[in-house]
Enzyme design. Sequence first.
Site, PDB file in Angstrom:
ATOM      1  N   THR A  65       1.274  -4.561   4.446  1.00 58.71           N
ATOM      2  CA  THR A  65       1.100  -4.852   5.878  1.00 58.71           C
ATOM      3  C   THR A  65       0.452  -6.199   6.160  1.00 58.71           C
ATOM      4  O   THR A  65       0.488  -6.674   7.290  1.00 58.71           O
ATOM      5  CB  THR A  65       0.245  -3.763   6.544  1.00 58.71           C
ATOM      6  N   ASP A  66      -0.164  -6.829   5.154  1.00 64.45           N
ATOM      7  CA  ASP A  66      -0.920  -8.051   5.417  1.00 64.45           C
ATOM      8  C   ASP A  66      -0.075  -9.136   6.088  1.00 64.45           C
ATOM      9  O   ASP A  66      -0.550  -9.848   6.971  1.00 64.45           O
ATOM     10  CB  ASP A  66      -1.511  -8.604   4.121  1.00 64.45           C
ATOM     11  N   THR A 114       0.813  -1.216   0.000  1.00 65.24           N
ATOM     12  CA  THR A 114       0.000   0.000   0.000  1.00 65.24           C
ATOM     13  C   THR A 114       0.843   1.260   0.000  1.00 65.24           C
ATOM     14  O   THR A 114       0.467   2.268  -0.608  1.00 65.24           O
ATOM     15  CB  THR A 114      -0.937  -0.006   1.232  1.00 65.24           C
ATOM     16  N   SER A 142       1.684  -8.023  -0.391  1.00 64.34           N
ATOM     17  CA  SER A 142       2.336  -8.823   0.651  1.00 64.34           C
ATOM     18  C   SER A 142       1.704 -10.197   0.805  1.00 64.34           C
ATOM     19  O   SER A 142       2.337 -11.125   1.308  1.00 64.34           O
ATOM     20  CB  SER A 142       2.324  -8.085   1.988  1.00 64.34           C
TER      21      SER A 142
END
Length: 319
Positions: free
Chosen positions: A81-82, A11, A49
């Site tokens: 961030t996942d 992101t 990710s």
Amino acid sequence: MSIALFTLGGTIGMAGKHRLTGEDLAAAVPGLSELGRPVEIQDIEAVPSANLTAAKMLEVVDAASKAVSAGAGGVVVTQGTDTLEETAFLVDQVWPHPQPFVLTGAMRNPTLAGPDGPANLLAALRVACSPAARDLGALVVFKEEIHAARWVRKTHSTSTATFVSPNTGPIGHVVEDRVRVLTRPMRLDGVQGSAEPAELDATRVALYTVTMDDDGLLLQGLADTHQGLVVAGFGVGHAPAALAPVLGELAARIPVVLTSRTGAGSIVRNTYRSVGSEWDLLQRGLIDGGFLDPYKARVLLRLLLATDDDIAAAFGQYV
């Protein structure tokens, strides 16, 4: 002394259909010139990710290690961030240097009002520059908070305050331009063997979350397809009584690690004695996952199996 910046997409670098390069990200950071250190940028393959692999992260660690050997004083990696809590823990297990290895990202992309990427990147670079961050292994920096990789978790799907460390809280903060490490967790022994990407790719570890009225049918044949299993049990490490013998049979064939699905706290060892309790499951051969959450336990077990390291000793550090 420079800081090495590696970009992996996510992101933080999404501007509509356009993917931002590391140079683009750096240009959007106000005050970067006041850092006092040159930033050497290397763009890695930009992927969501969710598509990151352990093998890819080992390649990033290898590139970062070469940058440190060439004189870099610290490393920053930007990614989605996942899976950041998992990649950070993997890095923490294999990073051999005292120089900081800092991971960060963003929850709001650059096209939205109030994107958090520039502030997160600046804070991460400041931490990577700081002598106070040395010998702490891998760190996650978000919203001016510094988190130890082994405790941090993503806890909200959209909030910019998604990263927290439920068991400990952040170990420090970035205040204005100062990096303030308030507590220094003892650095634990990482994985001792050399994890080769190809060997890691071939090592399969399943994660099974126990649920109410669980019949365990999904576990049938698992020992024939996987080399290990992590069980996310109820509360302090419980499973339905009907599931206990199934887990015991699996533990006789492959390593099975018992963790809690709650998101914080440790499993216990001797509080309950019924069939399916933590005591019963440990007696059946399951391995105590201690304070590790299921996701990190899976990362660790996979690394240990790929390197033939001592599984009991490694998990014993988290009990």
